[in-house]
Design a protein around this motif. Sequence first.
Motif, PDB file in Angstrom:
ATOM      1  N   ASP A   1       0.824  -1.315   0.121  1.00  0.00           N
ATOM      2  CA  ASP A   1       0.003   0.016   0.009  1.00  0.00           C
ATOM      3  C   ASP A   1       0.774   1.238  -0.051  1.00  0.00           C
ATOM      4  N   VAL A   2       1.885   1.210   0.723  1.00  0.00           N
ATOM      5  CA  VAL A   2       2.549   2.505   1.025  1.00  0.00           C
ATOM      6  C   VAL A   2       4.187   2.548   0.494  1.00  0.00           C
TER       7      VAL A   2
ATOM      8  N   THR B   1       0.232  -1.166  -6.359  1.00  0.00           N
ATOM      9  CA  THR B   1       0.313  -1.553  -7.568  1.00  0.00           C
ATOM     10  C   THR B   1       0.102  -2.963  -7.443  1.00  0.00           C
ATOM     11  N   ASP B   2      -0.965  -3.842  -7.922  1.00  0.00           N
ATOM     12  CA  ASP B   2      -0.823  -5.362  -8.086  1.00  0.00           C
ATOM     13  C   ASP B   2       0.362  -5.735  -8.909  1.00  0.00           C
ATOM     14  N   HIS B   3       1.154  -6.719  -8.265  1.00  0.00           N
ATOM     15  CA  HIS B   3       2.194  -7.507  -8.995  1.00  0.00           C
ATOM     16  C   HIS B   3       2.353  -8.852  -8.545  1.00  0.00           C
ATOM     17  N   LYS B   4       2.961  -9.652  -9.556  1.00  0.00           N
ATOM     18  CA  LYS B   4       3.290 -10.946  -8.996  1.00  0.00           C
ATOM     19  C   LYS B   4       4.320 -11.507 -10.042  1.00  0.00           C
TER      20      LYS B   4
ATOM     21  N   ASN C   1       1.367 -12.825   1.936  1.00  0.00           N
ATOM     22  CA  ASN C   1       2.477 -11.946   1.158  1.00  0.00           C
ATOM     23  C   ASN C   1       1.939 -10.589   1.091  1.00  0.00           C
ATOM     24  N   GLN C   2       1.315 -10.130   2.228  1.00  0.00           N
ATOM     25  CA  GLN C   2       0.674  -8.877   2.425  1.00  0.00           C
ATOM     26  C   GLN C   2       1.587  -7.919   3.464  1.00  0.00           C
ATOM     27  N   GLU C   3       1.509  -6.827   3.640  1.00  0.00           N
ATOM     28  CA  GLU C   3       2.111  -5.989   4.642  1.00  0.00           C
ATOM     29  C   GLU C   3       0.979  -6.122   5.745  1.00  0.00           C
ATOM     30  N   SER C   4       1.674  -6.180   7.146  1.00  0.00           N
ATOM     31  CA  SER C   4       0.600  -6.287   8.125  1.00  0.00           C
ATOM     32  C   SER C   4      -0.083  -4.832   8.551  1.00  0.00           C
TER      33      SER C   4
END
Length: 154
Positions: free
Chosen positions: A81-82, A117-120, A149-152
């Motif tokens: 997100d940031v 931005t979505d990425h993989k 795999n997300q930021e808390s």
Amino acid sequence: MLRNTGRYIFTHRRHSQTISSMAQQPSERYFCSTPEEAIAVQKVETEGSARTLYTYFETDHFSTGFEWVEVGCEVPLHKHDVSEELIFCTHGEGLAHVAEEQAVMKPGVLVCIPPGTDHKFVNTSKERLGFTWTLNPPRNAKKFMPGLNQESKS
């Protein structure tokens, strides 16, 4: 070769890159030359994803590390997100998906990902896919949830 694919720039140089040393906490040491020196190691094994993340350096301004993605596996679709993220491919070959764009990852390719931005990344080779990653601002390795795999948010 440098090509602009819209919002993201991918580069390729014709020589192989290796990780010889990466910085560690400035107050403790400046170089990290082996995975054993990482400040955090996270093995992620979920459906379609077998990978190992090494966090080598965390400061107030950025965090950086290395990731191995096993044959036939991927880093699932996610976003920060940031944080901006830079990915530099050092081993193997794969596909980088960033927003609606896609490009081949191979040694020498740099992927620039804006915040939110979505990425993989998908390993398409017969060997492990390896790349360095840098996040600014940093993610806290202790708050990272590798299964998602997300930021808390906490």
